[in-house]
Design a protein around this motif. Structure first.
Motif, PDB file in Angstrom:
ATOM      1  N   GLU A 259       0.884  -1.164   0.000  1.00 35.48           N
ATOM      2  CA  GLU A 259       0.000   0.000   0.000  1.00 35.48           C
ATOM      3  C   GLU A 259       0.921   1.212   0.000  1.00 35.48           C
ATOM      4  OE1 GLU A 259      -2.420  -0.093   3.508  1.00 35.48           O
ATOM      5  OE2 GLU A 259      -3.259  -2.057   3.035  1.00 35.48           O
ATOM      6  N   THR A 260       0.595   2.246  -0.754  1.00 33.04           N
ATOM      7  CA  THR A 260       1.469   3.408  -0.870  1.00 33.04           C
ATOM      8  C   THR A 260       2.064   3.766   0.487  1.00 33.04           C
ATOM      9  OG1 THR A 260       0.280   4.253  -2.785  1.00 33.04           O
ATOM     10  CG2 THR A 260       1.589   5.842  -1.537  1.00 33.04           C
ATOM     11  N   VAL A 261       3.386   3.818   0.533  1.00 29.60           N
ATOM     12  CA  VAL A 261       4.137   4.087   1.768  1.00 29.60           C
ATOM     13  C   VAL A 261       4.622   5.527   1.763  1.00 29.60           C
ATOM     14  CG1 VAL A 261       6.326   3.615   2.950  1.00 29.60           C
ATOM     15  CG2 VAL A 261       4.891   1.734   2.203  1.00 29.60           C
ATOM     16  N   ARG A 262       4.428   6.171   2.896  1.00 27.85           N
ATOM     17  CA  ARG A 262       5.021   7.486   3.131  1.00 27.85           C
ATOM     18  C   ARG A 262       5.855   7.346   4.392  1.00 27.85           C
ATOM     19  NH1 ARG A 262       2.420  13.449   2.656  1.00 27.85           N
ATOM     20  NH2 ARG A 262       2.284  12.694   0.515  1.00 27.85           N
ATOM     21  N   LYS A 263       7.108   7.825   4.303  1.00 24.88           N
ATOM     22  CA  LYS A 263       8.007   7.752   5.455  1.00 24.88           C
ATOM     23  C   LYS A 263       8.781   9.049   5.604  1.00 24.88           C
ATOM     24  CE  LYS A 263      11.895   5.651   2.929  1.00 24.88           C
ATOM     25  NZ  LYS A 263      12.823   4.516   2.855  1.00 24.88           N
ATOM     26  N   VAL A 264       9.241   9.298   6.817  1.00 22.81           N
ATOM     27  CA  VAL A 264      10.205  10.368   7.079  1.00 22.81           C
ATOM     28  C   VAL A 264      11.534   9.664   7.207  1.00 22.81           C
ATOM     29  CG1 VAL A 264      10.984  12.125   8.700  1.00 22.81           C
ATOM     30  CG2 VAL A 264       8.543  11.859   8.229  1.00 22.81           C
ATOM     31  N   VAL A 265      12.530  10.138   6.440  1.00 31.06           N
ATOM     32  CA  VAL A 265      13.803   9.438   6.356  1.00 31.06           C
ATOM     33  C   VAL A 265      14.975  10.391   6.569  1.00 31.06           C
ATOM     34  CG1 VAL A 265      13.853   9.689   3.828  1.00 31.06           C
ATOM     35  CG2 VAL A 265      15.198   7.880   4.903  1.00 31.06           C
ATOM     36  N   VAL A 266      15.985   9.899   7.271  1.00 26.77           N
ATOM     37  CA  VAL A 266      17.289  10.571   7.366  1.00 26.77           C
ATOM     38  C   VAL A 266      18.250   9.658   6.660  1.00 26.77           C
ATOM     39  CG1 VAL A 266      19.111  11.396   8.893  1.00 26.77           C
ATOM     40  CG2 VAL A 266      16.706  11.690   9.541  1.00 26.77           C
ATOM     41  N   PHE A 267      18.948  10.208   5.667  1.00 23.62           N
ATOM     42  CA  PHE A 267      19.758   9.419   4.754  1.00 23.62           C
ATOM     43  C   PHE A 267      21.144  10.002   4.674  1.00 23.62           C
ATOM     44  CE2 PHE A 267      21.043   8.314   0.400  1.00 23.62           C
ATOM     45  CZ  PHE A 267      20.774   6.967   0.396  1.00 23.62           C
ATOM     46  N   ARG A 268      22.165   9.152   4.619  1.00 24.65           N
ATOM     47  CA  ARG A 268      23.536   9.633   4.452  1.00 24.65           C
ATOM     48  C   ARG A 268      24.136   9.003   3.212  1.00 24.65           C
ATOM     49  NH1 ARG A 268      27.753  11.939   7.945  1.00 24.65           N
ATOM     50  NH2 ARG A 268      26.011  12.184   9.351  1.00 24.65           N
ATOM     51  N   LEU A 269      24.527   9.867   2.265  1.00 25.39           N
ATOM     52  CA  LEU A 269      25.101   9.404   1.010  1.00 25.39           C
ATOM     53  C   LEU A 269      26.575   9.052   1.157  1.00 25.39           C
ATOM     54  CD1 LEU A 269      23.410  12.005  -1.322  1.00 25.39           C
ATOM     55  CD2 LEU A 269      22.839   9.593  -1.126  1.00 25.39           C
ATOM     56  N   ALA A 270      27.281   9.777   2.012  1.00 24.76           N
ATOM     57  CA  ALA A 270      28.733   9.597   2.147  1.00 24.76           C
ATOM     58  C   ALA A 270      29.059   8.495   3.129  1.00 24.76           C
ATOM     59  CB  ALA A 270      29.400  10.896   2.562  1.00 24.76           C
TER      60      ALA A 270
END
Length: 102
Positions: free
Chosen positions: A91-102
């Motif tokens: 089912e369509t998911v909505r999340k709050v995310v903290v992401f680190r590319l490095a």
């Protein structure tokens, strides 16, 4: 909050699925915060370190070693860079995310 199309390699996303996001912040160290949403479908995910909380929807994350996460509203998880996984959005998911590319 208006979400906009999130650039995703088409080879990683099943046909018909869409990903949208709204950036909350982006720091010089490669960390970003966002609201992220995916419609039903499958995404092969290997980008980087991320921590998130599901706001709405249902998804399953499968790992090559057999681990499985079944996620719904208020569930939280941490994914590590180099730990490939496959998102199946039920089912369509909505999340709050903290992401680190490095």
């Amino acid at each position: 909050m208006a979400l906009e199309p999130y650039p995703t390699d088409p080879g990683r996303l099943s046909h018909g699925a869409e990903i949208n996001a709204a950036m909350l912040w982006h720091r010089d160290n490669g960390e970003l915060g966002a609201v992220w949403e995916m419609t039903p479908g499958v995404l092969d995910d290997v980008d980087g370190d991320e921590s998130f909380v599901i706001l709405s929807g249902k998804a399953r994350i499968d790992f090559p070693d057999g681990r499985v996460l079944d996620l719904g509203p208020s569930d939280a998880a941490v994914l590590s860079k180099g730990d490939p996984c496959r998102w199946t959005t039920l089912e369509t998911v909505r999340k709050v995310v903290v992401f680190r590319l490095a």
